[in-house]
Structure formats: structure tokens, C-alpha cells
Design a protein around this motif. Sequence first.
Motif, PDB file in Angstrom:
ATOM      1  N   LEU A 107       0.789  -1.298  -0.039  1.00 55.38           N
ATOM      2  CA  LEU A 107      -0.172   0.015  -0.099  1.00 55.38           C
ATOM      3  C   LEU A 107       0.819   1.294  -0.075  1.00 55.38           C
ATOM      4  CD1 LEU A 107      -2.826   1.503   0.134  1.00 55.38           C
ATOM      5  CD2 LEU A 107      -2.502   0.964   2.592  1.00 55.38           C
ATOM      6  N   MET A 108       1.806   1.196   0.882  1.00 57.81           N
ATOM      7  CA  MET A 108       2.614   2.462   1.088  1.00 57.81           C
ATOM      8  C   MET A 108       3.501   2.755  -0.210  1.00 57.81           C
ATOM      9  SD  MET A 108       5.130   3.365   4.045  1.00 57.81           S
ATOM     10  CE  MET A 108       5.988   4.999   4.541  1.00 57.81           C
ATOM     11  N   GLU A 109       4.368   1.713  -0.506  1.00 54.88           N
ATOM     12  CA  GLU A 109       4.983   1.678  -1.867  1.00 54.88           C
ATOM     13  C   GLU A 109       4.074   2.141  -3.034  1.00 54.88           C
ATOM     14  OE1 GLU A 109       7.235  -2.020  -2.190  1.00 54.88           O
ATOM     15  OE2 GLU A 109       8.199  -1.133  -0.549  1.00 54.88           O
ATOM     16  N   GLY A 110       2.849   1.718  -3.268  1.00 50.27           N
ATOM     17  CA  GLY A 110       1.967   2.158  -4.333  1.00 50.27           C
ATOM     18  C   GLY A 110       1.657   3.543  -4.364  1.00 50.27           C
ATOM     19  N   LEU A 111       1.367   3.909  -3.031  1.00 52.08           N
ATOM     20  CA  LEU A 111       1.084   5.452  -2.804  1.00 52.08           C
ATOM     21  C   LEU A 111       2.296   6.293  -3.222  1.00 52.08           C
ATOM     22  CD1 LEU A 111      -1.022   5.589   0.435  1.00 52.08           C
ATOM     23  CD2 LEU A 111      -1.711   6.346  -1.978  1.00 52.08           C
ATOM     24  N   GLU A 112       3.417   5.911  -2.751  1.00 46.93           N
ATOM     25  CA  GLU A 112       4.583   6.751  -3.055  1.00 46.93           C
ATOM     26  C   GLU A 112       4.685   6.951  -4.522  1.00 46.93           C
ATOM     27  OE1 GLU A 112       7.876   4.931  -0.909  1.00 46.93           O
ATOM     28  OE2 GLU A 112       6.903   5.042   0.963  1.00 46.93           O
ATOM     29  N   THR A 113       4.639   5.931  -5.244  1.00 48.46           N
ATOM     30  CA  THR A 113       4.840   5.699  -6.725  1.00 48.46           C
ATOM     31  C   THR A 113       3.832   6.581  -7.355  1.00 48.46           C
ATOM     32  OG1 THR A 113       5.719   3.486  -6.768  1.00 48.46           O
ATOM     33  CG2 THR A 113       4.806   4.291  -8.757  1.00 48.46           C
ATOM     34  N   GLU A 114       2.718   6.677  -6.967  1.00 46.94           N
ATOM     35  CA  GLU A 114       1.675   7.542  -7.329  1.00 46.94           C
ATOM     36  C   GLU A 114       1.776   9.068  -7.194  1.00 46.94           C
ATOM     37  OE1 GLU A 114      -2.094   6.298  -5.631  1.00 46.94           O
ATOM     38  OE2 GLU A 114      -2.071   4.140  -6.561  1.00 46.94           O
ATOM     39  N   ILE A 115       2.191   9.422  -5.994  1.00 47.26           N
ATOM     40  CA  ILE A 115       2.792  10.777  -5.642  1.00 47.26           C
ATOM     41  C   ILE A 115       3.808  11.203  -6.600  1.00 47.26           C
ATOM     42  CG2 ILE A 115       3.235  12.251  -3.829  1.00 47.26           C
ATOM     43  CD1 ILE A 115       1.744  10.192  -2.149  1.00 47.26           C
ATOM     44  N   LEU A 116       4.847  10.286  -6.440  1.00 44.39           N
ATOM     45  CA  LEU A 116       6.003  10.797  -7.174  1.00 44.39           C
ATOM     46  C   LEU A 116       5.731  11.049  -8.661  1.00 44.39           C
ATOM     47  CD1 LEU A 116       8.663   8.790  -5.112  1.00 44.39           C
ATOM     48  CD2 LEU A 116       8.329  11.245  -5.248  1.00 44.39           C
ATOM     49  N   GLY A 117       4.626   9.980  -9.182  1.00 47.22           N
ATOM     50  CA  GLY A 117       4.581  10.101 -10.730  1.00 47.22           C
ATOM     51  C   GLY A 117       3.821  11.463 -10.998  1.00 47.22           C
ATOM     52  N   LYS A 118       3.064  11.881  -9.929  1.00 44.63           N
ATOM     53  CA  LYS A 118       2.261  13.304 -10.281  1.00 44.63           C
ATOM     54  C   LYS A 118       3.258  14.284  -9.958  1.00 44.63           C
ATOM     55  CE  LYS A 118      -2.455  11.786  -8.824  1.00 44.63           C
ATOM     56  NZ  LYS A 118      -3.306  11.929  -7.720  1.00 44.63           N
ATOM     57  N   MET A 119       4.387  14.203  -9.539  1.00 43.96           N
ATOM     58  CA  MET A 119       5.079  15.185  -9.323  1.00 43.96           C
ATOM     59  C   MET A 119       6.226  14.942 -10.672  1.00 43.96           C
ATOM     60  SD  MET A 119       6.357  14.742  -5.175  1.00 43.96           S
ATOM     61  CE  MET A 119       7.588  16.206  -5.197  1.00 43.96           C
ATOM     62  N   GLY A 120       6.113  14.261 -11.516  1.00 43.91           N
ATOM     63  CA  GLY A 120       6.989  14.056 -12.602  1.00 43.91           C
ATOM     64  C   GLY A 120       8.259  13.406 -12.357  1.00 43.91           C
ATOM     65  N   LEU A 121       8.270  12.415 -11.083  1.00 44.32           N
ATOM     66  CA  LEU A 121       9.410  11.845 -10.891  1.00 44.32           C
ATOM     67  C   LEU A 121       9.261  10.242 -10.965  1.00 44.32           C
ATOM     68  CD1 LEU A 121      10.293  13.630  -7.479  1.00 44.32           C
ATOM     69  CD2 LEU A 121      11.350  13.886  -9.565  1.00 44.32           C
ATOM     70  N   PRO A 122      10.185   9.548 -11.284  1.00 44.76           N
ATOM     71  CA  PRO A 122      10.282   8.267 -11.668  1.00 44.76           C
ATOM     72  C   PRO A 122       9.697   7.337 -10.392  1.00 44.76           C
ATOM     73  CG  PRO A 122      12.304   8.732 -11.705  1.00 44.76           C
ATOM     74  CD  PRO A 122      11.623   9.894 -11.584  1.00 44.76           C
ATOM     75  N   ASP A 123       9.089   5.889 -10.867  1.00 47.38           N
ATOM     76  CA  ASP A 123       8.927   5.016  -9.844  1.00 47.38           C
ATOM     77  C   ASP A 123      10.269   4.788  -9.065  1.00 47.38           C
ATOM     78  OD1 ASP A 123       8.363   2.605  -8.215  1.00 47.38           O
ATOM     79  OD2 ASP A 123       7.426   1.965  -9.881  1.00 47.38           O
ATOM     80  N   PRO A 124      10.314   4.898  -7.722  1.00 47.79           N
ATOM     81  CA  PRO A 124      11.575   4.631  -6.998  1.00 47.79           C
ATOM     82  C   PRO A 124      11.830   2.963  -7.044  1.00 47.79           C
ATOM     83  CG  PRO A 124       9.895   5.176  -5.491  1.00 47.79           C
ATOM     84  CD  PRO A 124       9.339   5.455  -6.897  1.00 47.79           C
ATOM     85  N   TYR A 125      10.685   2.247  -6.907  1.00 50.14           N
ATOM     86  CA  TYR A 125      10.815   0.719  -7.025  1.00 50.14           C
ATOM     87  C   TYR A 125      10.918   0.065  -8.033  1.00 50.14           C
ATOM     88  CZ  TYR A 125       9.329   2.458  -2.346  1.00 50.14           C
ATOM     89  OH  TYR A 125       9.366   2.961  -0.915  1.00 50.14           O
ATOM     90  N   GLU A 126      11.008   0.645  -9.253  1.00 45.18           N
ATOM     91  CA  GLU A 126      10.974   0.084 -10.483  1.00 45.18           C
ATOM     92  C   GLU A 126      12.410  -0.668 -10.573  1.00 45.18           C
ATOM     93  OE1 GLU A 126      11.528   1.314 -14.981  1.00 45.18           O
ATOM     94  OE2 GLU A 126       9.783   1.919 -14.102  1.00 45.18           O
ATOM     95  N   GLY A 127      12.495  -1.953 -10.921  1.00 50.04           N
ATOM     96  CA  GLY A 127      13.680  -2.672 -10.870  1.00 50.04           C
ATOM     97  C   GLY A 127      14.085  -3.376  -9.540  1.00 50.04           C
ATOM     98  N   CYS A 128      13.405  -3.097  -8.449  1.00 54.17           N
ATOM     99  CA  CYS A 128      13.765  -3.567  -7.318  1.00 54.17           C
ATOM    100  C   CYS A 128      13.233  -5.003  -6.966  1.00 54.17           C
ATOM    101  CB  CYS A 128      13.160  -2.725  -6.038  1.00 54.17           C
ATOM    102  SG  CYS A 128      13.898  -1.233  -6.082  1.00 54.17           S
TER     103      CYS A 128
END
Length: 164
Positions: A143-164
Motif C-alpha cells: 500500500l505504502m509503496e504504491g502510494l509513493e509511486t503514484e505521488i512521485l509520478g504526479k510530481m513528474g518523478l520516476p517510480d523509485p521501486y522499479e527494478g527492485c
Amino acid sequence: MIVDVMTEDDRWTDLGIAPLAEAAARAALTHLGLDPEDWEVSLLACDDARIADLNAEFRAKPTPTNVLSWPSEERAAEIPGDRPDLPEPGFDPELGDIAIAYDTCAREAEGNKPLAEHVSHLIVHAVLHLLGYDHENDPDAALMEGLETEILGKMGLPDPYEGC
């Protein structure tokens, strides 16, 4: 919202920690449907030595870490994977305190991503902690990682968990 930044390490000033923190905190709160103007967060921008002391004092782990957070009250959900209850505006506006260590953040970002992007992610992460989100078990982490990815995406930033 006001992010009250106390800078103990001048490298944070050079990075522009105050506007980075404000943008990340605003993005997290807005994504969750909270008006950023209703809330306050305190941020200590420090170095590894200071965060190691805080980590030892509050978590019995005498080592540096990237970010620590102290919510003003317990907001965690009862059931793993459930969303915590969000605070109601009009009571205490203080969500809690965050400390972030320059040295550890710089090491983690080196060669992988721009430091400002990594710091934005960690501040979003810490604000979610202040709001009761956690990653102690798989459902909560998802849940938390999904929210982080969504929030960062709206900020124009990449998924920090991609490739982890």
C-alpha cells in the motif's frame, strides 16, 4: 501547509531542501485529499552523526539511516493493508517531525538517481509515516509503496521501486 525546516548541515541549503520538502509534503497530502494549508511538519536536515544519535535514542539502532519520522499521534490502521484514518482538520495541525541525513541520502542516490529526486521520495515516504502508513508487513508495504509511486509520478518523478 508549512514545512518548518531546521538546517544543521549547509549542504542541505545548497540542495534547496526547503522547497523540495514543501513540494513533496504538499504532493503527499494533496494526493490523500488533505488540504496542505491545514497541516504542519517539522523537518531537521542533518548529517549522519546527528541521525545516528537520534536513531540510537529512539530506535536503539546506533547507526545512520536516511530518514526518521515521529508522528504527533498514532494513526496506523488496525488491519494490515488497510488505509489509516486521516487526521481531521481543525484540531492540532502538527503532523509530526522528520529528520533526514545528507550523507546517507547522497550515498544512496550516487550513481542511481539525482539527489533531489531521492530526497523528494524520502520526504513523501516520511510524510506517509506521519499519516499512519508503514511497511512492517507485506500488505502495508504494498500500500505504502504504491502510494509513493503514484505521488512521485504526479510530481513528474520516476517510480523509485522499479527494478527492485
